[in-house]
Design an enzyme around this catalytic site. Structure first.
Site, PDB file in Angstrom:
ATOM      1  N   GLU A 279       0.861  -0.942   0.206  1.00  0.00           N
ATOM      2  CA  GLU A 279       0.050   0.295   0.168  1.00  0.00           C
ATOM      3  C   GLU A 279       0.897   1.409  -0.187  1.00  0.00           C
ATOM      4  OE1 GLU A 279      -4.442   0.719   2.210  1.00  0.00           O
ATOM      5  OE2 GLU A 279      -3.070   1.045   3.342  1.00  0.00           O
ATOM      6  N   GLU A 282       1.982   1.684  -3.861  1.00  0.00           N
ATOM      7  CA  GLU A 282       0.779   2.075  -4.028  1.00  0.00           C
ATOM      8  C   GLU A 282       1.078   3.631  -3.971  1.00  0.00           C
ATOM      9  OE1 GLU A 282      -3.575   1.716  -5.618  1.00  0.00           O
ATOM     10  OE2 GLU A 282      -2.560   0.237  -3.628  1.00  0.00           O
ATOM     11  N   CYS A 299      -8.205  -1.816   4.288  1.00  0.00           N
ATOM     12  CA  CYS A 299      -7.986  -3.261   4.901  1.00  0.00           C
ATOM     13  C   CYS A 299      -9.467  -3.332   5.675  1.00  0.00           C
ATOM     14  CB  CYS A 299      -7.052  -2.908   6.076  1.00  0.00           C
ATOM     15  SG  CYS A 299      -5.923  -2.445   5.311  1.00  0.00           S
ATOM     16  N   SER A 319      -7.423   1.183  -2.792  1.00  0.00           N
ATOM     17  CA  SER A 319      -5.593   0.149  -2.505  1.00  0.00           C
ATOM     18  C   SER A 319      -6.310  -0.863  -2.947  1.00  0.00           C
ATOM     19  CB  SER A 319      -5.049   0.028  -1.907  1.00  0.00           C
ATOM     20  OG  SER A 319      -4.205  -0.032  -1.924  1.00  0.00           O
ATOM     21  N   LYS A 358     -15.045 -10.221   8.141  1.00  0.00           N
ATOM     22  CA  LYS A 358     -14.028 -11.040   7.191  1.00  0.00           C
ATOM     23  C   LYS A 358     -14.266 -12.316   6.872  1.00  0.00           C
ATOM     24  CE  LYS A 358     -10.436  -8.157   7.882  1.00  0.00           C
ATOM     25  NZ  LYS A 358      -9.964  -8.207   6.778  1.00  0.00           N
ATOM     26  N   GLU A 361     -15.653 -12.044   3.631  1.00  0.00           N
ATOM     27  CA  GLU A 361     -14.329 -11.337   2.772  1.00  0.00           C
ATOM     28  C   GLU A 361     -13.611 -12.723   2.191  1.00  0.00           C
ATOM     29  OE1 GLU A 361     -10.443  -8.470   3.047  1.00  0.00           O
ATOM     30  OE2 GLU A 361     -10.538  -9.970   4.861  1.00  0.00           O
ATOM     31  N   GLU A 366     -13.546 -14.282  -5.016  1.00  0.00           N
ATOM     32  CA  GLU A 366     -12.116 -13.409  -5.770  1.00  0.00           C
ATOM     33  C   GLU A 366     -11.233 -14.076  -5.538  1.00  0.00           C
ATOM     34  OE1 GLU A 366     -14.914  -8.809  -6.352  1.00  0.00           O
ATOM     35  OE2 GLU A 366     -14.661 -11.521  -4.865  1.00  0.00           O
ATOM     36  N   CYS A 503     -10.449  -1.888  14.370  1.00  0.00           N
ATOM     37  CA  CYS A 503     -11.008  -3.060  14.472  1.00  0.00           C
ATOM     38  C   CYS A 503     -11.053  -3.086  16.210  1.00  0.00           C
ATOM     39  CB  CYS A 503      -9.978  -3.913  13.618  1.00  0.00           C
ATOM     40  SG  CYS A 503      -9.401  -3.860  12.088  1.00  0.00           S
TER      41      CYS A 503
END
Length: 575
Positions: A279, A282, A299, A319, A358, A361, A366, A503
């Site tokens: 990141e 980037e 994130c 990102s 999560k 996710e 993907e 979190c």
């Protein structure tokens, strides 16, 4: 100063406040159920009633403001009978089977039943729970046999996320918790953050369990099972073993993982350092190429869902670096097998997370490489505590141990990922070094710390002013964008976490009852653990992590290029 009398005790006050709050500040106990500080103060359940001299009707203490000269009784016979009757009425629609219930140790309703010696008028018995349970979501399960219709989930969803995805409504079959058009939560605009689960006082809302997946893998001799925990897990696990709030239990967690039979003990903080390598690279590339701006962090999967569901025009601004969970998972199925001489098909990767999103996710289509899932199972902080208890491990008295080094080492930057502003601070530490090509000593960015919903600052990198923002709480994202702030100023880098405080306050963390929530800010208490780790670690920048350096030198290559870019980045596309 104004004065009231509560239970024959004179209490002074000088500002507008409710009876409940004033009583609590003065050590006077009033039972509550639906009340949740700064979230649900509507007197819906009728449990917090008190008697006020001169009034015929009992008053709900959470909604009634004190007045000078009031005489209040919180435990008169009239009050006690009313509260007991109300709890009994709630029991008539609540499956009162506490033995197998996940919430039996911290169920707020059970404590009220015991305290007031209430009993159901007619016990609620369900032969087939199928019509009451909705477990279609990858993240969240609702069991309406447990629901007490307190409204805390609805209030948390509205006040904390702004999405209004979960409602108390009567669609012709009685009042119940519902989702839009009776769809699976995953198919609505819900961001799956789990703040509704965190608010629930009973076991009506819970995470979709992956514990069976983990147990099956541990029992399979062909599987090499690795485990890694997120930064925030170590800030909160002690709460579930009566160790108090704000206790760092990192070492005990590693030991408990070994006792449960995991083959390798790693840490998602390593994944956080990986994310920063990609990141920060980037960000440096975008600054060099003048955009596209702003670059948003990637994130938080609940934030990603918020973009997909509400602001798809910003998908190109997220990102492409994978989240710490997914980037760690990719490395566990590619880099790690080369170290151990393993077939990647036999590696089973488990993460312990403070987050319900999560789970969604990890199961996204993907998130796989060459037919192998990046992550095979996600268990929350609460679920892992249950695994420890089921195994009869004396967690509080365990000795500390360390993670295995290959993917267990982490920097202070990786540690602070769990607190709002932590990702931003970690990224700036590395990006500034990358761009200015020197090891800078001033690395603490106090300006991005703290619990304000929206924080802004300007930092200078290589002589250029970089505008940054840190947003925590999905509701604040809506406020930020609706206010037109993106049009009024060019932001270069924005961190977003869907849960207030980050979190540490995720939907998979230990439940905190309404009384303790009112007394302290659990977000700050848990975050302090992470900042203390950062302060005391010898390496405080992600690119100083020796295990990270070794991985890039021997396998991934340059951050943001070649194999590293192929494996460690992903792009979100419009639905």
């Amino acid at each position: 100063m104004n004065k009231v009398v509560i239970n024959e005790k004179i209490v002074e006050f000088n500002e507008a406040t409710t009876i409940l709050k004033l009583a609590g500040e003065n050590g006077i106990d009033i039972s509550t159920l639906c009340f949740l500080d700064d979230c649900n103060e509507i007197g819906n359940c009728g449990v917090c009633v008190v008697e006020i001299e001169g009034r015929d009707e009992l008053a709900t203490s959470c909604t009634t403001y004190v007045e000078d000269g009031m005489v209040i009784n919180t435990n008169s016979e009239k009050v006690q009978n009313a509260v007991k009757d109300r709890i009994s009425t709630l029991l008539d629609k609540h499956e009162f089977k506490c033995g197998p219930c996940k919430r039996r140790e911290n169920c707020e309703f059970l404590k009220l039943v015991i305290k007031h010696k209430a009993r159901a008028n007619k016990p609620f018995v369900v032969a087939d729970k199928t019509p009451y349970v909705d477990d279609r979501s990858k993240s969240i399960v609702i069991d309406r046999t447990k629901c007490v219709l307190c409204g805390r989930c609805e209030a948390a969803c509205e006040k904390k996320t702004g999405t209004g995805s979960i409602k108390l409504a009567d669609n012709g079959d009685g009042l119940k918790v519902t989702f839009k058009d009776n769809k699976c939560l995953d198919d609505t605009n819900c961001i799956l953050c789990g703040q509704c689960v965190a608010a629930c006082p009973v076991d009506a809302l819970s995470e979709k369990s992956h514990m069976d997946r983990v147990k099956e893998a541990l029992a399979d001799p062909e599987k090499h099972v690795i485990v890694a925990m997120a930064p925030s897990v170590r800030t909160a696990m002690g709460e579930l073993f009566k160790m108090g709030y704000g206790v760092d239990v990192t070492g005990r967690l590693y030991t408990s993982m070994r006792k449960l039979g995991f083959d390798k003990i790693f840490d998602i903080n390593f994944g956080a350092d990986m994310t920063i390598m990609e990141e920060a690279t980037e960000l440096a590339q975008r600054l060099e190429n003048n955009g596209p701006f702003p670059m948003f962090t990637s994130c938080c999967p609940a934030w990603v869902r918020q973009v997909e569901n509400y602001y798809p025009e910003f998908l190109d601004n997220i990102s492409t670096a994978k989240s710490p969970q997914q980037i760690f998972g990719t490395a566990s199925k590619t880099y790690y097998p080369t170290l151990e001489g393993l077939d990647p098909k036999n590696v089973f990767t488990v993460t312990i997370m403070p987050c319900t999103a999560k789970k969604f996710e990890a199961d996204r289509p993907e998130n796989e490489y060459e037919g192998l899932r990046d992550i095979d199972a996600v268990i929350t902080t609460r679920e892992f505590a249950k695994m420890i208890k089921d195994a009869k491990i004396d967690f509080a008295n365990l000795e500390d141990s360390t993670a295995d080094p290959a993917m267990g080492e982490y920097s202070g930057a990786g540690a602070i990922f769990g607190a709002t502003g932590g990702v931003m601070e970690a990224a700036l530490r590395s990006a500034k070094d990358f761009i200015e090509k020197k090891e800078l000593k001033e690395i603490e960015y106090e300006v991005v710390r703290g619990l304000n919903g929206i924080k802004e600052a300007t930092v200078n990198i290589a002589g250029k002013d970089i505008n940054i923002a840190v947003i925590n709480g999905a509701v604040n994202v809506f406020e930020f964008i609706k206010a037109g702030r993106l049009e009024g100023k060019e932001y270069h880098f924005i961190e977003v976490m869907a849960c207030s405080g980050g979190c540490v306050n995720g939907g998979g963390q230990p439940h905190v009852n309404s009384i303790d929530r009112a007394k302290m800010d659990i977000r700050a208490v848990r975050a302090s653990v992470l900042y203390n780790q950062d302060k005391n670690l010898p390496k405080r920048k992600s690119h100083e992590n020796s295990a990270i350096i070794k991985m890039y030198e021997n396998y991934m290559g340059r951050p943001g290029h070649g194999l590293a870019h192929e494996l460690l980045h992903m792009k979100y596309n419009k639905k």
